[in-house]
Design a protein around this motif. Structure first.
Motif, PDB file in Angstrom:
ATOM      1  N   GLU A 124       0.851  -1.197   0.000  1.00 54.54           N
ATOM      2  CA  GLU A 124       0.000   0.000   0.000  1.00 54.54           C
ATOM      3  C   GLU A 124       0.886   1.246   0.000  1.00 54.54           C
ATOM      4  O   GLU A 124       1.795   1.373   0.821  1.00 54.54           O
ATOM      5  CB  GLU A 124      -0.901   0.000   1.230  1.00 54.54           C
ATOM      6  CG  GLU A 124      -1.851   1.184   1.299  1.00 54.54           C
ATOM      7  CD  GLU A 124      -2.732   1.148   2.532  1.00 54.54           C
ATOM      8  OE1 GLU A 124      -3.453   2.139   2.763  1.00 54.54           O
ATOM      9  OE2 GLU A 124      -2.682   0.129   3.272  1.00 54.54           O
TER      10      GLU A 124
ATOM     11  N   GLN B 115       1.288   4.957   0.815  1.00 51.57           N
ATOM     12  CA  GLN B 115       0.697   5.986   1.664  1.00 51.57           C
ATOM     13  C   GLN B 115       1.322   7.340   1.335  1.00 51.57           C
ATOM     14  O   GLN B 115       2.507   7.426   1.002  1.00 51.57           O
ATOM     15  CB  GLN B 115       0.916   5.631   3.134  1.00 51.57           C
ATOM     16  CG  GLN B 115       0.272   4.306   3.518  1.00 51.57           C
ATOM     17  CD  GLN B 115       0.545   3.915   4.962  1.00 51.57           C
ATOM     18  OE1 GLN B 115       1.619   4.193   5.499  1.00 51.57           O
ATOM     19  NE2 GLN B 115      -0.419   3.270   5.595  1.00 51.57           N
TER      20      GLN B 115
ATOM     21  N   TRP C 160       5.861   3.181   1.752  1.00 47.23           N
ATOM     22  CA  TRP C 160       5.255   1.899   1.443  1.00 47.23           C
ATOM     23  C   TRP C 160       4.917   1.149   2.724  1.00 47.23           C
ATOM     24  O   TRP C 160       5.741   1.060   3.639  1.00 47.23           O
ATOM     25  CB  TRP C 160       6.208   1.032   0.623  1.00 47.23           C
ATOM     26  CG  TRP C 160       6.309   1.402  -0.829  1.00 47.23           C
ATOM     27  CD1 TRP C 160       7.374   1.947  -1.463  1.00 47.23           C
ATOM     28  CD2 TRP C 160       5.296   1.200  -1.824  1.00 47.23           C
ATOM     29  NE1 TRP C 160       7.107   2.135  -2.791  1.00 47.23           N
ATOM     30  CE2 TRP C 160       5.829   1.678  -3.044  1.00 47.23           C
ATOM     31  CE3 TRP C 160       3.999   0.689  -1.808  1.00 47.23           C
ATOM     32  CZ2 TRP C 160       5.111   1.647  -4.233  1.00 47.23           C
ATOM     33  CZ3 TRP C 160       3.282   0.662  -2.992  1.00 47.23           C
ATOM     34  CH2 TRP C 160       3.829   1.136  -4.182  1.00 47.23           C
TER      35      TRP C 160
ATOM     36  N   LYS D 124      -0.315  -2.649  -6.667  1.00 47.18           N
ATOM     37  CA  LYS D 124      -0.446  -2.143  -5.297  1.00 47.18           C
ATOM     38  C   LYS D 124      -1.921  -2.053  -4.947  1.00 47.18           C
ATOM     39  O   LYS D 124      -2.794  -2.263  -5.811  1.00 47.18           O
ATOM     40  CB  LYS D 124       0.206  -0.762  -5.174  1.00 47.18           C
ATOM     41  CG  LYS D 124      -0.385   0.306  -6.092  1.00 47.18           C
ATOM     42  CD  LYS D 124       0.407   1.588  -6.021  1.00 47.18           C
ATOM     43  CE  LYS D 124      -0.201   2.679  -6.902  1.00 47.18           C
ATOM     44  NZ  LYS D 124      -0.336   2.304  -8.319  1.00 47.18           N
ATOM     45  N   VAL D 125      -2.216  -1.758  -3.710  1.00 47.16           N
ATOM     46  CA  VAL D 125      -3.598  -1.544  -3.286  1.00 47.16           C
ATOM     47  C   VAL D 125      -4.184  -0.384  -4.081  1.00 47.16           C
ATOM     48  O   VAL D 125      -3.587   0.687  -4.188  1.00 47.16           O
ATOM     49  CB  VAL D 125      -3.657  -1.232  -1.780  1.00 47.16           C
ATOM     50  CG1 VAL D 125      -5.065  -0.801  -1.374  1.00 47.16           C
ATOM     51  CG2 VAL D 125      -3.210  -2.438  -0.964  1.00 47.16           C
ATOM     52  N   GLU D 126      -5.357  -0.635  -4.661  1.00 51.03           N
ATOM     53  CA  GLU D 126      -6.087   0.410  -5.401  1.00 51.03           C
ATOM     54  C   GLU D 126      -7.455   0.547  -4.742  1.00 51.03           C
ATOM     55  O   GLU D 126      -8.329  -0.301  -4.947  1.00 51.03           O
ATOM     56  CB  GLU D 126      -6.234   0.031  -6.873  1.00 51.03           C
ATOM     57  CG  GLU D 126      -4.927  -0.126  -7.634  1.00 51.03           C
ATOM     58  CD  GLU D 126      -4.239   1.201  -7.918  1.00 51.03           C
ATOM     59  OE1 GLU D 126      -4.812   2.262  -7.582  1.00 51.03           O
ATOM     60  OE2 GLU D 126      -3.123   1.173  -8.472  1.00 51.03           O
ATOM     61  N   PRO D 127      -7.684   1.578  -3.939  1.00 54.17           N
ATOM     62  CA  PRO D 127      -8.953   1.702  -3.217  1.00 54.17           C
ATOM     63  C   PRO D 127     -10.179   1.625  -4.117  1.00 54.17           C
ATOM     64  O   PRO D 127     -11.195   1.026  -3.745  1.00 54.17           O
ATOM     65  CB  PRO D 127      -8.830   3.069  -2.537  1.00 54.17           C
ATOM     66  CG  PRO D 127      -7.356   3.260  -2.352  1.00 54.17           C
ATOM     67  CD  PRO D 127      -6.729   2.654  -3.560  1.00 54.17           C
TER      68      PRO D 127
END
Length: 572
Positions: free
Chosen positions: A491, A493, A505, A555-558
């Protein structure tokens, strides 16, 4: 490997046989847990065998939906042996066995659960040879939903002629021939003799050595194949017509091209056949020489979607047209000649080497054909299918179903789509030159493959990591530890204030992750090194910021997670 690809219900419905005909119930006869198991920890007695050669004679009877077989198997003992263990479905009972020419009494063998145990007439020392001749036959297991599960497929063409095929990737080769049902159980070579009713053809693996016409009008098709993947040995039977051409490779060798199709499909078949040469050239230009150029590039129309059977890929995609400009099932299965048949994962835990690479070769082919926009569109479609429930690699010897099936605790479709996105991220991180060099090393075991200087090989995740490190001169263990050995994604940030953008990260497991990040600030693009997992750059307070604007990092994709959560809610 299997393209047991993941498709919609509508796509599945299109795969039904063209005409109804009386067949044994799907899923029958039932399989034992042993037969449904493929791979996993290897029995020590089976590990003490080098499989030198298999001579497999099949007689196929469409009317009764039965087969008869005689398998002559040559082994070299790599340890001392008193018995021979061979995987074979008990639904195909054994009627005779001989060892090194000596016929055995029926009491010398038993097969209660699908692992045929043969007591050897004498002790075999290390280095000794064993020739086992096994006569067997019966009603083979019928696939329920090929190629998502395995067995025989007994179908009929529109004019009512038999149309028969096998799939065996999930449950294994023991569904229709006596074999060593684990990835490293490949025989050095195979001779196939397939006897079929008059008027039918039997295209199979390797090189056709001749067709014999028997006194009763049946024909026997004789094939020879080198180093075949165990589950890639296939029966295909039907009233096929044939397209044939010769392709002159960029490596200087000539490769025979064959497509076996059903009568009435001539125009569609020609359109698909026209894709063979450019697809072959793409793979050779990006990866290296076609691994089986001295045999053939072969494709056969099957009554199921597709499978990567070595030199005789199954195709059943109904000649579908797509905006990508190529038949994605044909391209996927053919690419497995490199990623599954030339490079075979020695342990199913490394299954992503087959499916992740091959799934990634599809958008790369889109890029090659149509450019960046097509590549981006295909990558974004794949991104939406990633699940992140289970690590792609778990560090132990496991079966095929334990990886492929989410219900059995496996990563399932992530070995396709997450594997492809990991490779996309890696390629953007290390560059095309190093990416393809590391891939070439993994596929061929050498940096300079040319026709004739390599053979099929086994590979692993750890080996690929070493190849990346070797080519780049850097240690990328941190990269693979996150993407392969953790379920959750990293993720990114961010924090803004006082004219700066601070990035960090957050990664599962808490290890290092120095993944550089491209930032768009207004009209300016800048790459933030993130050496220790953190980075900071000056940005105007009023600048519009986009992180990773070209979507180069998995990566995290909201937005993706929110959309998937919403879809799950609607389904409930």
């Amino acid at each position: 490997m299997k393209c047991r690809h993941f498709f919609t219900t509508a796509a599945l419905a299109a795969l039904c046989p063209l005409t109804a005909h009386a067949v044994p119930d799907k899923g029958k006869p039932e399989l034992t847990a042993q037969t449904m198991r493929s791979g996993g920890p290897i029995n020590p007695e089976q590990a003490s065998l080098r499989f030198d050669h298999a001579d497999l004679a099949f007689e196929v009877f469409p009317d009764s939906e039965t087969i008869k077989g005689v398998a002559t198997l040559d082994f070299t003992a790599t340890g001392s042996l008193n018995r021979l263990l061979i995987d074979l479905d008990r639904n195909l009972p054994v009627s005779a066995v001989s060892i090194n020419g000596k016929a055995l009494r029926p009491a010398a063998w038993t097969n209660p659960e699908g692992k045929l145990a043969i007591t050897l007439p004498r002790h075999i020392a290390k280095g000794g040879t064993i020739r086992a001749k096994i006569t067997y036959g019966g009603t083979p297991h019928v696939a329920v939903r090929a190629p998502w599960d395995d067995g025989m497929v007994w179908a009929r063409t529109p004019d009512g002629q038999p149309w028969i095929a096998t799939t065996a990737e999930g449950y294994g080769c023991d569904l229709f021939w006596p074999c060593l049902d684990f990835p490293t159980g490949e025989p050095g070579s195979v001779d196939l003799h397939i006897t079929v009713p008059a008027g039918l053809k039997a295209p199979s693996n390797g090189v056709l050595k001749g067709v014999d016409t028997l006194p009763d009008g049946r024909t026997r098709w004789n094939w020879h194949a080198k180093h075949p993947n165990t589950y890639a040995i296939a029966l295909n039977i039907g009233p096929y017509k044939e397209l044939h051409a010769t392709y002159h490779s960029r490596y200087g060798n000539d490769i025979p091209l064959y497509y076996w199709y059903l009568p009435g499909e001539e125009e569609a078949a020609k359109d698909l056949f026209a894709e063979f040469a450019p697809t072959l050239d793409f793979y050779e230009s990006k990866i290296g020489p076609y691994p089986f150029g001295d045999e053939k590039m072969g494709v056969v129309h099957t009554p199921y979607l597709g499978m990567e059977h070595q030199t005789i890929n199954g195709y059943g995609n109904h000649y579908k047209k797509t905006p990508s400009g190529f038949d994605e099932i044909f391209q996927h299965e053919f690419g497995h000649e490199w990623f599954a048949n030339q490079l075979t994962a020695a342990n199913w835990d490394d299954y992503w080497l087959h499916e992740g690479f091959e799934e990634y070769m599809q958008p790369l082919y889109g890029l090659w054909l149509q450019g960046q926009a097509r590549y981006d569109a295909m990558m974004l479609d794949q991104r939406n299918r990633i699940v992140n429930k289970v690590p792609m690699v778990r560090g132990r010897v496991i079966t095929e179903e334990e990886v492929y099936e989410a219900k059995d605790g496996g990563p399932g479709q992530d070995i396709y789509f997450k594997g492809a996105w990991m490779l996309h991220t890696l390629r953007n991180l290390i560059g095309d030159k190093d990416f393809y060099a590391a891939t070439r090393l993994e596929v061929y075991g050498r940096p300079d493959p040319k026709p004739g200087n390599f053979t099929p090989r086994y590979g692993s995740t750890d080996e690929f990591v070493r190849n990346v490190n070797r080519v780049t001169g850097k240690d990328y263990g941190w990269f693979f530890n996150v993407y392969l050995k953790q379920a959750a994604l990293p993720e990114l940030q961010q924090h803004r204030g006082n004219g700066r953008l601070d990035l960090s990260w957050k990664v599962p497991g808490g290890g290092p992750f120095p993944m550089p990040v491209e930032v768009q600030a207004g009209d300016r693009f800048e790459t933030v090194p993130m050496t220790d997992g953190h980075g900071s750059i000056a940005v105007p307070d009023d600048a519009h910021i986009v992180l990773d604007p070209h979507a180069r990092i998995l990566k995290v994709e909201p937005a993706v997670e929110a959309a998937k959560a919403w879809e799950a809610e609607q389904q409930q």
